[in-house]
Design a protein around this motif. Structure first.
Motif, PDB file in Angstrom:
ATOM      1  N   VAL A 178       0.376  -1.316   0.060  1.00  0.00           N
ATOM      2  CA  VAL A 178       0.194   0.200   0.252  1.00  0.00           C
ATOM      3  C   VAL A 178       0.643   1.210   0.065  1.00  0.00           C
ATOM      4  O   VAL A 178       0.507   2.639  -0.431  1.00  0.00           O
ATOM      5  N   TYR A 179       1.860   1.244   0.970  1.00  0.00           N
ATOM      6  CA  TYR A 179       2.259   2.450   1.196  1.00  0.00           C
ATOM      7  C   TYR A 179       3.486   2.368  -0.135  1.00  0.00           C
ATOM      8  O   TYR A 179       3.977   3.913  -0.975  1.00  0.00           O
ATOM      9  N   SER A 180       3.534   1.469  -1.185  1.00  0.00           N
ATOM     10  CA  SER A 180       4.694   1.524  -2.033  1.00  0.00           C
ATOM     11  C   SER A 180       4.334   2.017  -3.324  1.00  0.00           C
ATOM     12  O   SER A 180       4.521   2.995  -4.185  1.00  0.00           O
ATOM     13  N   VAL A 181       2.618   1.994  -3.725  1.00  0.00           N
ATOM     14  CA  VAL A 181       1.500   2.290  -4.288  1.00  0.00           C
ATOM     15  C   VAL A 181       1.500   3.879  -4.084  1.00  0.00           C
ATOM     16  O   VAL A 181       1.722   4.585  -5.190  1.00  0.00           O
ATOM     17  N   PHE A 182       1.207   3.791  -3.148  1.00  0.00           N
ATOM     18  CA  PHE A 182       1.056   5.708  -2.802  1.00  0.00           C
ATOM     19  C   PHE A 182       2.558   6.384  -3.110  1.00  0.00           C
ATOM     20  O   PHE A 182       2.066   7.547  -3.587  1.00  0.00           O
ATOM     21  N   LEU A 183       3.584   6.292  -2.907  1.00  0.00           N
ATOM     22  CA  LEU A 183       4.549   6.949  -3.255  1.00  0.00           C
ATOM     23  C   LEU A 183       4.833   6.518  -5.084  1.00  0.00           C
ATOM     24  O   LEU A 183       4.888   8.326  -5.656  1.00  0.00           O
TER      25      LEU A 183
END
Length: 245
Positions: A207-212
């Motif tokens: 999730v955080y990788s997609v957000f970045l």
């Protein structure tokens, strides 16, 4: 921040982000994630058997993770351009980034120290391993501040053409909600909320990788629009007075 500097910072994010992916794949403790229930002697054996690769991946993590900071500063710069009632939100985002970067670096150091002298007492190696995993996954407050201050700034942006699309605000809120359960990594030793679980580890990472990635794309578009706006303003200012009549 000058347009060229912002674009360089975004290119750096792409470059060092790719290296971080390589370091993530190189760390033998992520595939699969080491269980919190692993006995101390097996933890010590893991660090002894994989010391060179652990040292390599953690040094790369430490160096390249910090190199994403210029990208976050581009986001701060674009948040400051938003038409919001206060500049508190971009500075809160900045403070959260600083905190998150520090905790990320500490987790790298704990893994690195465990691999530095793996022949030490197995219980001490296990302690360093626990510190690394919990520091890496359990803290969520700084990520929540990042996501929620960005979302609030986007929602309050009164510009005719917002700096970031409104859907990015929605994504930020969803990301914050998805990250909260990883705090369970400091509370349980088995199940999806443990540090090797699908929620605390894989959901947080994905999730955080997609957000970045999304943030890099929309920041890039915002910087390009800023460059076009500044060029148009400069062209209007350079026109002779009579030409405008």
């Amino acid at each position: 921040m000058h347009i060229r500097t912002q674009l360089i910072s975004l290119w750096l994010a792409v470059f060092f982000g790719a290296i971080l992916v390589i370091a993530f794949l190189a760390f033998p403790g992520f595939f699969p994630p080491m269980s919190p229930l692993t006995p101390a002697n097996e933890v010590a054996d893991f660090y002894r058997d994989n010391a060179p690769m652990i040292r390599f991946s953690m040094i790369v993590f430490d160096v390249c993770g910090v190199m994403l900071v210029p990208f976050y500063m581009v986001v701060v710069e674009q948040m400051k351009r938003m038409s919001t009632p206060t500049q508190v939100l971009p500075y809160a985002f900045l403070a959260a980034v600083a905190t998150g970067t520090t905790l990320f670096a500490l987790s790298n150091l704990f893994w690195l120290i465990a691999a530095f002298r793996p022949e030490r007492d197995a219980e001490l190696v296990m302690l360093l391993n626990d510190m690394a995993w919990i520091t890496f996954l359990a803290p969520v407050s700084m990520l929540l501040v990042q996501c929620l201050t960005l979302a609030l700034a986007i929602y309050l942006d009164a510009r005719p053409q917002p700096i970031f699309p409104r859907w990015v605000g929605h994504l930020s809120v969803v990301t914050a909600i998805a990250l909260v359960p990883s705090a369970g990594a400091a509370l349980v030793t088995s199940g999806p909320f443990a540090w090797d679980g699908a929620i605390s580890f894989w959901l947080r990472i994905v999730v955080y990788s997609v957000f970045l990635v999304v943030l890099i794309v929309v920041a890039w578009a915002a910087v390009k629009r800023q460059a076009a706006e500044e060029q148009a303003t400069a062209s209007v200012a350079a026109e002779p007075v009579g030409a405008a009549q």
